[in-house]
Design a protein around this motif. Structure first.
Motif, PDB file in Angstrom:
ATOM      1  N   ARG A 217       0.837  -1.214   0.000  1.00 50.33           N
ATOM      2  CA  ARG A 217       0.000   0.000   0.000  1.00 50.33           C
ATOM      3  C   ARG A 217       0.863   1.253   0.000  1.00 50.33           C
ATOM      4  N   PHE A 218       1.915   1.226   0.832  1.00 45.86           N
ATOM      5  CA  PHE A 218       2.830   2.365   0.876  1.00 45.86           C
ATOM      6  C   PHE A 218       3.550   2.514  -0.469  1.00 45.86           C
ATOM      7  N   LYS A 219       3.936   1.365  -1.041  1.00 46.00           N
ATOM      8  CA  LYS A 219       4.647   1.385  -2.326  1.00 46.00           C
ATOM      9  C   LYS A 219       3.790   2.037  -3.411  1.00 46.00           C
ATOM     10  N   ARG A 220       2.486   1.701  -3.420  1.00 49.48           N
ATOM     11  CA  ARG A 220       1.584   2.289  -4.430  1.00 49.48           C
ATOM     12  C   ARG A 220       1.485   3.801  -4.258  1.00 49.48           C
ATOM     13  N   SER A 221       1.288   4.233  -3.011  1.00 46.79           N
ATOM     14  CA  SER A 221       1.184   5.684  -2.751  1.00 46.79           C
ATOM     15  C   SER A 221       2.481   6.392  -3.119  1.00 46.79           C
ATOM     16  N   ASN A 222       3.601   5.758  -2.754  1.00 47.69           N
ATOM     17  CA  ASN A 222       4.906   6.348  -3.023  1.00 47.69           C
ATOM     18  C   ASN A 222       5.187   6.403  -4.525  1.00 47.69           C
ATOM     19  N   GLN A 223       4.784   5.339  -5.233  1.00 55.01           N
ATOM     20  CA  GLN A 223       5.005   5.314  -6.687  1.00 55.01           C
ATOM     21  C   GLN A 223       4.168   6.377  -7.395  1.00 55.01           C
ATOM     22  N   ASP A 224       2.921   6.570  -6.928  1.00 56.71           N
ATOM     23  CA  ASP A 224       2.078   7.627  -7.513  1.00 56.71           C
ATOM     24  C   ASP A 224       2.731   8.995  -7.336  1.00 56.71           C
ATOM     25  N   LEU A 225       3.268   9.231  -6.127  1.00 61.01           N
ATOM     26  CA  LEU A 225       3.953  10.490  -5.853  1.00 61.01           C
ATOM     27  C   LEU A 225       5.210  10.614  -6.716  1.00 61.01           C
ATOM     28  N   THR A 226       5.965   9.512  -6.819  1.00 57.85           N
ATOM     29  CA  THR A 226       7.205   9.523  -7.605  1.00 57.85           C
ATOM     30  C   THR A 226       6.921   9.824  -9.071  1.00 57.85           C
ATOM     31  N   LYS A 227       5.858   9.199  -9.621  1.00 57.30           N
ATOM     32  CA  LYS A 227       5.532   9.405 -11.039  1.00 57.30           C
ATOM     33  C   LYS A 227       5.254  10.869 -11.345  1.00 57.30           C
ATOM     34  N   ILE A 228       4.433  11.480 -10.494  1.00 54.52           N
ATOM     35  CA  ILE A 228       4.081  12.876 -10.771  1.00 54.52           C
ATOM     36  C   ILE A 228       5.274  13.806 -10.529  1.00 54.52           C
ATOM     37  N   GLN A 229       6.140  13.459  -9.554  1.00 49.93           N
ATOM     38  CA  GLN A 229       7.345  14.259  -9.327  1.00 49.93           C
ATOM     39  C   GLN A 229       8.301  14.148 -10.509  1.00 49.93           C
ATOM     40  N   ILE A 230       8.442  12.936 -11.052  1.00 47.89           N
ATOM     41  CA  ILE A 230       9.314  12.749 -12.224  1.00 47.89           C
ATOM     42  C   ILE A 230       8.757  13.520 -13.418  1.00 47.89           C
ATOM     43  N   TYR A 231       7.425  13.453 -13.594  1.00 50.49           N
ATOM     44  CA  TYR A 231       6.801  14.141 -14.731  1.00 50.49           C
ATOM     45  C   TYR A 231       7.028  15.650 -14.646  1.00 50.49           C
ATOM     46  N   VAL A 232       6.737  16.215 -13.466  1.00 51.54           N
ATOM     47  CA  VAL A 232       6.922  17.665 -13.319  1.00 51.54           C
ATOM     48  C   VAL A 232       8.409  18.017 -13.345  1.00 51.54           C
ATOM     49  N   GLY A 233       9.259  17.082 -12.874  1.00 49.77           N
ATOM     50  CA  GLY A 233      10.707  17.304 -12.943  1.00 49.77           C
ATOM     51  C   GLY A 233      11.208  17.358 -14.375  1.00 49.77           C
ATOM     52  N   LYS A 234      10.636  16.501 -15.242  1.00 50.85           N
ATOM     53  CA  LYS A 234      11.028  16.491 -16.661  1.00 50.85           C
ATOM     54  C   LYS A 234      10.680  17.817 -17.332  1.00 50.85           C
ATOM     55  N   ILE A 235       9.484  18.312 -17.006  1.00 51.12           N
ATOM     56  CA  ILE A 235       9.075  19.603 -17.589  1.00 51.12           C
ATOM     57  C   ILE A 235       9.998  20.718 -17.095  1.00 51.12           C
TER      58      ILE A 235
END
Length: 578
Positions: A217-235
């Motif tokens: 459960r923590f992994k899913r929440s953390n991965q969701d946060l990581t994905k959006i951070q990576i996306y905004v980081g790329k921009i």
């Protein structure tokens, strides 16, 4: 953000002096390329060593003065930013303290913790950088362009084209990333919520062997946060390469145009170097400005989230309402009355309490029993106004509870919650929550009533024994008894024990009830319990079933006439034994 800037009002001097010193530093920095041009054109070209040395001394002096201005500006900016965040945290904490249980239930603890910590820190960083760079970077960019025009108009037009292009890139990326930074903070809320649940319920998780599921459960929440951070980081990462491409093309054009002008004899070699230096300054400042904008974007997103919390108004208003004026002399002996009371929690589909009518005389002991979810805790939480009745009225000493100030009302009431909560500090500190100026004699008296005297006696430091956060270094029964002592020490008019003896054995529970019954004064006691044995000797027992009163009476009366009470009683005692 405008609403939060009010917390900078005590730092007006620092907010003005910080940017001013940065502008002063920038002014000295703009003279450096001109000094460099003079060294090349007059000193090196003519072989005048003295001139070169004197100009080098001037350049060092400009650097030293600039450094002093920079340090001074940093001091004022840091002082203003830290002071601002300190006041903001105080205001936010004070505002959260005004929330009733309704707002706390709705908003959620993890969200409020994120606002108090991560969000305030981001806003602090934003204020700090704005005070340092918001005026300095645009000033240098525009100043460099103006200085370029004083050297050569044709070459300066390259600046006129370059700066708008860079602005489009920088501000375009900023507008795209702002909504994503808000989503990042929301994702952080979810991760913090899962983390807090796991840390709070670690024993339950281990008892049921749910470690792997919680990790997932923590992994899913953390991965969701990581994905959006990576996306905004790329921009955001497009910012530097795009700005460097534009600026390097501009430098190439500048050297090409400058070379032509030098060949034509219109400008000198030193002036070309000065133009390139100004372009380099623009590059450095725009990179700084880009980082500033990213930080400010995060800060604005966080500021909006903080404002959202500050905009939440506590539903518990301390205001006078029209008193009913129909209290008879006979009712002066009534301690608590529920009159046609309904309660519905916010966003709930149905009422948790329905048409509750109950009168409790002063000095009576009232037992409250019912199945899980029948509304026992909801009922007693209406007395100290943790919640307000949706319909009907709750009276304490003949007065509508809404006509009391919360402080006055809660001085009359001592409550022990279902979950025993102690705070980090000594036993003495925890008991002082009940009564600030309580003497040792009063504390020991309360401990004896709560059957907690042996806890203190067995500790070498006695009342000065250090309790860990949440009372983690004590057993469940010890925590419950100490929380009961904390409520008893204030000698309240009304004492509410909300299933607060669940961790005690039957013998200790019996002694506790006897001690409470023998307390001095006319204390009205509400005993909420799942055990019928704990309530048998109460003056009245209120039986709740799905939020409604199923029966009121003594143990013997209810055992004869109330089917709900019979069901509870015979589930705990065999019929033959009973």
């Amino acid at each position: 953000m405008k609403r939060l800037l009010v917390y900078l009002k005590d730092y007006k001097k620092e907010s003005i002096l910080g940017p001013l010193f940065k502008l002063l530093e920038a002014s000295f920095e703009l003279f450096v390329p001109l000094v460099m041009a003079a060294i090349i054109d007059k000193g090196i070209a003519d072989g005048n060593k003295k001139y070169v040395i004197s100009m080098c001394i001037v350049m060092i002096a400009l650097g030293v003065i600039g450094l002093v201005c920079s340090i001074t500006a940093q001091y004022f900016a840091a002082k203003a930013a830290v002071g601002f965040s300190t006041k903001l945290r105080h205001a936010l904490f004070e505002h959260i303290q005004s929330f009733s249980f309704t707002e706390m239930d709705t908003v959620g603890t993890s969200t409020l913790i994120t606002r108090m910590t991560s969000d305030v820190n981001q806003v602090q960083s934003g204020v700090n950088l704005v005070l340092r760079l918001f005026l300095r970077s645009p000033f240098i960019v525009l100043g460099a362009m103006v200085m370029a025009f004083t050297i050569d108009v044709k070459a300066a037009f390259i600046f006129v084209v370059t700066i708008p292009l860079l602005s489009v890139v920088v501000f375009g990326i900023m507008l795209i990333t702002i909504p994503f930074y808000r989503k990042v903070q929301a994702g952080l809320d979810r991760v913090l919520g899962v983390t807090r649940e796991n840390l709070t319920g670690v024993r339950v998780i281990r008892a049921f062997g749910k470690e792997e599921e919680e990790k997932e459960r923590f992994k899913r929440s953390n991965q969701d946060l990581t994905k959006i951070q990576i996306y905004v980081g790329k921009i955001s990462s497009l910012l530097n390469p795009l700005t460097y491409i534009i600026l390097n093309l501009a430098v190439a054009a500048l050297i090409w145009q400058g070379g032509l002008q030098v060949n034509a004899g219109k400008i000198t070699q030193g002036e070309v170097i000065a133009l390139v230096n100004y372009m380099s300054q623009i590059l450095i400042e725009l990179v700084k400005l880009a980082n500033l904008i990213i930080t400010v974007t995060k800060a604005l997103a966080c500021a909006k989230r903080i404002e959202n919390v500050l905009d939440i108004e506590g539903s518990m208003k301390e205001e006078e309402i029209i008193r009913t004026g129909d209290q008879t002399k006979k009712e002066e002996e009534i301690a608590v009355e529920f009159r046609n009371v309904n309660l519905r929690y916010k966003n709930a589909g149905d009422d948790s309490l329905k048409q509750i009518n109950l009168k409790v005389k002063k000095g009576q002991t009232i037992g409250i029993i019912g199945g899980t979810g029948s509304g026992k805790t909801s009922l007693v939480h209406l007395i100290p106004r943790f919640y307000d009745a949706t319909q009907g009225t709750v009276f304490v000493d003949g007065r509508d509870v809404r006509t009391y100030s919360l402080e006055e009302l809660r001085r009359k009431v001592g409550i022990v919650m279902q979950k025993a909560v102690l705070f980090k500090g000594t036993i003495r500190d925890n008991l002082s929550w009940g009564k600030k100026d309580a003497s040792e004699e009063e504390m020991y008296g309360a401990l004896e009533i709560a059957q907690a005297g042996d806890i203190v006696k067995k500790k070498e430091s006695g009342l000065d024994f250090m309790v860990g956060q949440g009372g983690k270094n004590l057993s469940g029964g010890q925590r419950q008894r100490l929380t009961i002592a904390r409520a008893v020490v204030k000698s309240p008019d009304i004492l509410i024990l909300d299933d607060s003896a669940s961790a005690l054995d039957f013998a200790t529970d019996a002694k506790l009830r006897r001690a409470i019954r023998d307390m001095e004064g006319k204390t009205t006691v509400f005993l909420v319990s799942q055990r019928t044995s704990s309530l048998q000797h109460a003056d009245q027992i209120v039986v709740l079933d799905d939020g409604e009163v199923a029966g009121i009476g003594s143990h013997e009366e209810l055992l004869k006439n109330c089917s709900v009470y019979q069901e509870i009683y015979y589930s705990q005692f065999k019929k033959e034994e009973a």
